[in-house]
Design an enzyme around this catalytic site. Structure first.
Site, PDB file in Angstrom:
ATOM      1  CD  GLU A  54      -1.191   0.645   5.043  1.00 13.00           C
ATOM      2  OE1 GLU A  54      -1.211  -0.577   4.784  1.00 13.00           O
ATOM      3  OE2 GLU A  54      -0.696   1.105   6.084  1.00 13.00           O
ATOM      4  CE1 TYR A 137      -3.700  -4.074   6.240  1.00 11.77           C
ATOM      5  CE2 TYR A 137      -3.255  -3.271   4.023  1.00 11.77           C
ATOM      6  CZ  TYR A 137      -2.910  -3.363   5.356  1.00 11.77           C
ATOM      7  OH  TYR A 137      -1.791  -2.712   5.816  1.00 11.77           O
ATOM      8  CG  ASP A 155      -1.224  -7.132   7.629  1.00 15.41           C
ATOM      9  OD1 ASP A 155      -1.396  -7.654   8.757  1.00 15.41           O
ATOM     10  OD2 ASP A 155      -0.290  -6.336   7.406  1.00 15.41           O
TER      11      ASP A 155
END
Length: 376
Positions: A54, A137, A155
């Site tokens: 990520e 996020y 996102d």
């Protein structure tokens, strides 16, 4: 006489109607199961590996990330391995990915995980948010994908999907728009497989609900999409207005001595923070050589004389147009420490190329050697 009965307050209207919500969740999850790309981080349940993916995927395309993710995990296979590694080694493993603050925060977070959580990532978004580099996020992504918490995420891909599905107005970055998108993501994520649902939203935005030429006829939820229904898919979201890249010129000291070049490691904050470089100082485009020498002397804490030019390397970064002016320099004494840098070393080109160095500075090193920095 009995007191009047209190009227029940009406139930709040749900943000997304239950039938529509279930239709969206079911449609996207079924589509994801059939159409998702086979990505290596989707084959692991290791929270550390998922977190790393990520972080790397922020501002970076999937095809670029895959080999970096695999090499980084080989070099730093656990949180503990990352936490105990010197930062320059971590930055060396990151070289070429850009946005080096991601690597610095990754390293700091690994150290905090060892100190506070025994080397294990906490399972909730709220706890993850207390770690360096974890914004809303990233916390939502790791908590939902690695631990199954129904934590929302937004996102760029998710924002586009939700903007079209619910006809959310406003340009990217608008506060009211961003708040609305997070409210919608929060309303949709509870239910079975929250991590897969979040990934389905992201995957859908990346492969079908694209910024340009979206594949609406392949969309599993187009009948639920207000933008599709109203002929506004190409309007939503509106394009983000990007500022023109700032011009930045660096005077770069190419200082050779006995087959070695002077290398310096920057302070850990700012552009290229913590990375190695040929010592550099920011100057104006038209700064003459004597003034550039003064700037470099201040940074190195030593006399610097410019002997000639070895060329200019230009690189286009996301927010900067970078020019590196390679100046052959000498001086006395040969510095071993400097006020503007964390560390100095005299290295052969091979030794220098193995250090954590930005792609731009690596190109500058290659250009300097090719131009004869070590000759004469």
């Amino acid at each position: 006489m009995s007191p009047p009965r209190k009227r029940k307050a009406p139930s709040p209207t749900p943000l997304v109607e239950p039938a529509r919500r279930e239709s969206l969740r079911s449609g996207l999850l079924t589509w994801y199961d059939r159409q998702k790309r086979d990505l290596p981080w989707r084959r692991t349940r290791d929270p550390y590996a998922i977190w790393l993916s990520e972080v790397m995927l922020q501002q970076t395309q999937v095809a670029t990330v895959i080999p970096y993710w695999e090499r980084f995990l080989q070099r730093f296979p656990t949180v503990e391995a990352l936490a105990t590694a010197p930062l320059p080694d971590v930055l060396a493993g990151w070289r070429g990915l850009g946005y080096y603050s991601r690597a610095r925060n990754l390293h700091r977070a690994a150290q905090e995980l060892v100190a506070r959580f025994g080397g294990r990532l906490p399972s909730t978004a709220a706890e993850l948010l207390t770690l360096p580099g974890f914004g809303r996020y990233t916390a939502g992504a790791v908590a939902s994908i690695a631990f199954g918490e129904p934590a929302p995420l937004v996102d760029g891909n998710v924002a586009r999907v939700l903007s079209r599905l619910f006809e959310v107005e406003g340009p990217p970055g608008d506060r009211a728009r961003e708040a609305r998108l997070w409210e919608l993501a929060t309303a949709l994520v509870p239910g079975e497989r929250p991590g897969d649902f979040n990934q389905a939203l992201m995957e859908h935005g990346a492969t079908v609900c694209r910024p340009e030429n979206p594949l609406c006829l392949l969309c599993p939820v187009r009948e639920q999409c207000l933008a599709y229904r109203n002929g506004r898919v190409d309007e939503l979201p509106p394009a983000k207005v990007r500022a023109a890249p700032k011009r930045m010129t660096l005077a770069v000291a190419v200082w050779a001595h006995e087959g070695r070049l002077l290398l310096a490691r920057r302070a850990e904050k700012g552009l290229f923070g913590g990375l190695w470089e040929l010592p550099a100082a920011e100057v104006e485009d038209d700064t003459p050589d004597p003034a550039s020498a003064v700037k470099l002397a201040e940074a190195l804490g030593a006399e610097v004389r410019v002997q000639g030019h070895l060329g200019t390397v230009r690189r286009q970064l996301t927010h900067r147009s970078l020019s590196l002016r390679l100046l052959r320099v000498t001086g006395h004494p040969h510095p071993t420490r400097a006020p503007a840098f964390q560390e100095l070393r005299w290295c052969t080109p091979d030794e220098a190329s193995s250090l954590g160095m930005s792609t731009a500075m690596h190109k500058a090193l290659e250009a300097a050697v090719t131009a004869g920095a070590l000759r004469g």
